[in-house]
Write a protein that holds these residues in place. Structure first.
Motif, PDB file in Angstrom:
ATOM      1  N   SER A  75      49.487  30.966  34.402  1.00 54.46           N
ATOM      2  CA  SER A  75      50.659  31.758  34.785  1.00 54.46           C
ATOM      3  C   SER A  75      50.638  33.127  34.110  1.00 54.46           C
ATOM      4  N   LEU A  76      50.225  33.168  32.847  1.00 51.34           N
ATOM      5  CA  LEU A  76      50.122  34.444  32.145  1.00 51.34           C
ATOM      6  C   LEU A  76      49.051  35.333  32.776  1.00 51.34           C
ATOM      7  N   GLU A  77      47.955  34.743  33.199  1.00 49.43           N
ATOM      8  CA  GLU A  77      46.889  35.511  33.829  1.00 49.43           C
ATOM      9  C   GLU A  77      47.314  36.032  35.197  1.00 49.43           C
ATOM     10  N   VAL A  78      48.056  35.217  35.944  1.00 53.31           N
ATOM     11  CA  VAL A  78      48.597  35.685  37.223  1.00 53.31           C
ATOM     12  C   VAL A  78      49.523  36.875  36.989  1.00 53.31           C
ATOM     13  N   ALA A  79      50.371  36.784  35.963  1.00 50.50           N
ATOM     14  CA  ALA A  79      51.300  37.871  35.667  1.00 50.50           C
ATOM     15  C   ALA A  79      50.551  39.157  35.313  1.00 50.50           C
ATOM     16  N   GLN A  80      49.452  39.020  34.564  1.00 49.05           N
ATOM     17  CA  GLN A  80      48.684  40.212  34.193  1.00 49.05           C
ATOM     18  C   GLN A  80      48.060  40.871  35.422  1.00 49.05           C
ATOM     19  N   VAL A  81      47.433  40.078  36.278  1.00 45.11           N
ATOM     20  CA  VAL A  81      46.833  40.622  37.498  1.00 45.11           C
ATOM     21  C   VAL A  81      47.909  41.229  38.396  1.00 45.11           C
ATOM     22  N   ALA A  82      49.025  40.519  38.542  1.00 43.40           N
ATOM     23  CA  ALA A  82      50.088  40.973  39.434  1.00 43.40           C
ATOM     24  C   ALA A  82      50.720  42.273  38.941  1.00 43.40           C
ATOM     25  N   ARG A  83      50.921  42.393  37.640  1.00 40.95           N
ATOM     26  CA  ARG A  83      51.509  43.625  37.107  1.00 40.95           C
ATOM     27  C   ARG A  83      50.571  44.810  37.323  1.00 40.95           C
ATOM     28  N   THR A  84      49.280  44.597  37.149  1.00 36.07           N
ATOM     29  CA  THR A  84      48.310  45.667  37.399  1.00 36.07           C
ATOM     30  C   THR A  84      48.399  46.136  38.845  1.00 36.07           C
ATOM     31  N   LEU A  85      48.448  45.178  39.762  1.00 37.67           N
ATOM     32  CA  LEU A  85      48.548  45.513  41.183  1.00 37.67           C
ATOM     33  C   LEU A  85      49.858  46.242  41.485  1.00 37.67           C
ATOM     34  N   ALA A  86      50.970  45.729  40.947  1.00 33.12           N
ATOM     35  CA  ALA A  86      52.275  46.332  41.217  1.00 33.12           C
ATOM     36  C   ALA A  86      52.328  47.773  40.704  1.00 33.12           C
ATOM     37  N   ARG A  87      51.805  47.994  39.514  1.00 36.01           N
ATOM     38  CA  ARG A  87      51.827  49.344  38.939  1.00 36.01           C
ATOM     39  C   ARG A  87      51.024  50.305  39.805  1.00 36.01           C
ATOM     40  N   ALA A  88      49.867  49.859  40.262  1.00 34.84           N
ATOM     41  CA  ALA A  88      49.005  50.731  41.058  1.00 34.84           C
ATOM     42  C   ALA A  88      49.626  51.078  42.405  1.00 34.84           C
ATOM     43  N   MET A  89      50.482  50.179  42.933  1.00 30.23           N
ATOM     44  CA  MET A  89      51.031  50.374  44.276  1.00 30.23           C
ATOM     45  C   MET A  89      52.478  50.851  44.272  1.00 30.23           C
ATOM     46  N   GLY A  90      53.032  51.123  43.093  1.00 27.94           N
ATOM     47  CA  GLY A  90      54.402  51.605  43.027  1.00 27.94           C
ATOM     48  C   GLY A  90      55.436  50.536  43.313  1.00 27.94           C
ATOM     49  N   LEU A  91      55.074  49.265  43.107  1.00 28.68           N
ATOM     50  CA  LEU A  91      56.018  48.171  43.297  1.00 28.68           C
ATOM     51  C   LEU A  91      56.668  47.816  41.961  1.00 28.68           C
ATOM     52  N   ASN A  92      57.636  46.925  41.997  1.00 31.49           N
ATOM     53  CA  ASN A  92      58.422  46.635  40.811  1.00 31.49           C
ATOM     54  C   ASN A  92      57.689  45.643  39.909  1.00 31.49           C
ATOM     55  N   GLU A  93      57.267  46.103  38.736  1.00 33.62           N
ATOM     56  CA  GLU A  93      56.510  45.258  37.815  1.00 33.62           C
ATOM     57  C   GLU A  93      57.351  44.121  37.245  1.00 33.62           C
ATOM     58  N   ASP A  94      58.625  44.394  36.962  1.00 30.39           N
ATOM     59  CA  ASP A  94      59.468  43.366  36.354  1.00 30.39           C
ATOM     60  C   ASP A  94      59.684  42.189  37.304  1.00 30.39           C
ATOM     61  N   LEU A  95      59.965  42.483  38.559  1.00 32.42           N
ATOM     62  CA  LEU A  95      60.141  41.414  39.545  1.00 32.42           C
ATOM     63  C   LEU A  95      58.828  40.673  39.745  1.00 32.42           C
ATOM     64  N   THR A  96      57.745  41.415  39.853  1.00 35.91           N
ATOM     65  CA  THR A  96      56.430  40.804  40.027  1.00 35.91           C
ATOM     66  C   THR A  96      56.118  39.849  38.878  1.00 35.91           C
ATOM     67  N   GLU A  97      56.390  40.278  37.660  1.00 35.70           N
ATOM     68  CA  GLU A  97      56.116  39.436  36.498  1.00 35.70           C
ATOM     69  C   GLU A  97      56.985  38.185  36.512  1.00 35.70           C
ATOM     70  N   ALA A  98      58.256  38.328  36.867  1.00 34.68           N
ATOM     71  CA  ALA A  98      59.158  37.171  36.907  1.00 34.68           C
ATOM     72  C   ALA A  98      58.658  36.122  37.897  1.00 34.68           C
ATOM     73  N   ILE A  99      58.265  36.556  39.087  1.00 33.62           N
ATOM     74  CA  ILE A  99      57.765  35.609  40.088  1.00 33.62           C
ATOM     75  C   ILE A  99      56.495  34.935  39.598  1.00 33.62           C
ATOM     76  N   ALA A 100      55.593  35.717  39.006  1.00 32.95           N
ATOM     77  CA  ALA A 100      54.326  35.168  38.530  1.00 32.95           C
ATOM     78  C   ALA A 100      54.549  34.116  37.445  1.00 32.95           C
ATOM     79  N   LEU A 101      55.417  34.394  36.513  1.00 32.57           N
ATOM     80  CA  LEU A 101      55.650  33.465  35.413  1.00 32.57           C
ATOM     81  C   LEU A 101      56.353  32.195  35.872  1.00 32.57           C
ATOM     82  N   ALA A 102      57.116  32.285  36.956  1.00 34.24           N
ATOM     83  CA  ALA A 102      57.891  31.127  37.427  1.00 34.24           C
ATOM     84  C   ALA A 102      57.204  30.336  38.523  1.00 34.24           C
ATOM     85  N   HIS A 103      56.099  30.833  39.058  1.00 32.01           N
ATOM     86  CA  HIS A 103      55.588  30.257  40.304  1.00 32.01           C
ATOM     87  C   HIS A 103      55.121  28.812  40.160  1.00 32.01           C
ATOM     88  N   ASP A 104      54.777  28.379  38.954  1.00 33.43           N
ATOM     89  CA  ASP A 104      54.290  27.003  38.754  1.00 33.43           C
ATOM     90  C   ASP A 104      55.265  26.135  37.958  1.00 33.43           C
TER      91      ASP A 104
END
Length: 390
Positions: A75-104
């Motif tokens: 879950s931590l690794e998903v959050a790291q990858v997802a935050r990198t993607l979100a930052r690069a695309m101008g998406l919301n990092e905080d929401l992305t991280e929350a979903i990643a940490l909760a997905h499992d």
């Protein structure tokens, strides 16, 4: 830079913003230090379900080796990858991280073997699916707050947890189930996190499989993609061997997918030109995705992992035994709810009064799904071993 309690600066127009979100199921006063998506993330991190992920299987049971990934490290690794993607695309990092940490959060012990076994047990009672169970955890099962059950997350975080859903189930989910009936999409942050999960899962299973000796690097090199990564690493670092070579290949494996996803998704977004998050949701197709070439490579690697790793006889032995533990626990607890801890016994009695055996089964499934690998093995021994009477 983030303004106190406000939105991150520099977001794209189609990014989710907490100030424009659809809110929580139970209204709450705003925080003067954190925006709503940051509060979601923090509630997830402090939840009991999140802590239990440390002792839940990814591929290898937790006690097989200290270096193998668990649901928590995944879950931590998903959050790291997802935050990198979100930052690069101008998406919301905080929401992305929350979903990643909760997905499992709703995942069973013993990985996918546990889920499949519990789903089979629950087939007469509505089935079991770990993404829906994650939603159940954050909506109902976590009991930390005086004014509501669950974590009372925002709509945006909750919708990101549900990847697929049968029609009848979608009707019962209310707001987060609506898109499955309408044929629309979740937020771009949710779409992104779903694929970040796949990137992390496949790439790091390669690492763990090689470490465990269940995957063979020479066999992986038969895949054009891996062979190319190996050539790239060997060219830039002649003589590189062993774990450092594997680490380099895995890093480049992730990097290739990340760059392809950003480039392809940005082209999709440019073509669709969504003016805001709801315009992206209203589309009949997702905007975040791989190119056809990367999708093909990703699928080929996934098939190789299924054949060589997940079906390896040593993994199969483990998953077969794990399934039997889940099945025995379910059968035993369904037959006698007095064996459940008081909190779950009372819940089982209440739900059975309201919904019959279907209600009882759902509570038994909640109890089993919340177990760690070690607790499940201990509970199996406590309930079924004639040598253990307490």
């Amino acid at each position: 830079m983030v303004s106190a309690g406000g939105d991150p600066l520099g977001l794209a127009p189609f990014a989710s913003r907490p100030s424009q979100g659809r809110g929580r199921r139970v209204p709450e006063d705003a925080s003067d230090l954190r925006n709503d998506f940051q509060r979601d993330r923090d509630r997830i991190i402090h939840s009991a379900a999140f802590r239990r992920l440390e002792y839940k299987t990814q591929v290898f049971v937790n006690h097989e080796g200290d270096l193998f990934r668990t649901r928590l490290t995944h879950s931590l690794e998903v959050a790291q990858v997802a935050r990198t993607l979100a930052r690069a695309m101008g998406l919301n990092e905080d929401l992305t991280e929350a979903i990643a940490l909760a997905h499992d959060l709703g995942h069973t012990p013993f990985g996918h073997a546990g889920q499949e076994a519990l789903d089979a047990c629950m087939t007469p009672y509505g089935g079991f699916e770990h993404n829906l169970q994650s939603l159940r955890v954050v909506d109902l099962l976590e009991g930390r707050y005086p004014n509501f059950d669950g974590l009372n997350l925002t709509f945006e975080a909750r919708e990101g947890l549900v990847k697929r859903c049968p029609t009848e189930q979608a009707k019962r989910l209310g707001d987060v189930g609506r898109r499955f009936l309408d044929g629309t999409q979740p937020s771009l942050e949710a779409q992104l996190t779903n694929i970040a999960d796949e990137i992390a899962y496949n790439s790091h299973d390669v690492d763990d499989g090689l470490r465990a000796g269940l995957l063979d690097l020479d066999e992986l090199l038969a895949l054009d993609w891996i062979a190319g990564l190996h050539h790239r690493a060997s060219t830039s670092h002649p003589g590189l061997r062993g774990r450092r070579l594997v680490y380099r290949i895995v890093r480049d494996l992730i990097a290739d997918q990340v760059h392809d996803l950003i480039e392809t998704s940005q082209a999709n977004i440019d073509a669709a030109s969504p003016e805001d998050p709801d315009a992206a949701r209203a589309l009949s197709h997702p905007l975040i995705g791989f190119s056809e070439a990367m999708h093909a490579q990703h699928w080929t690697l996934k098939q190789h992992l299924h054949e060589r790793l997940y079906r390896h006889y040593r993994v199969h032995r483990m998953t077969t035994k794990a399934a039997r533990v889940i099945e025995a626990l379910f059968e035993t607890l369904m037959s006698d709810t007095q064996l459940l801890p008081p909190q779950f016994r009372e819940a089982a009695e209440a739900r059975e009064s309201a919904r019959g055996l279907r209600g009882r089964a759902r509570v038994v499934a909640d109890y089993i799904a919340g177990m760690t690998d070690r607790f499940a093995l201990d509970e199996h021994e406590r309930l079924l071993s004639p040598k253990r009477l307490t």
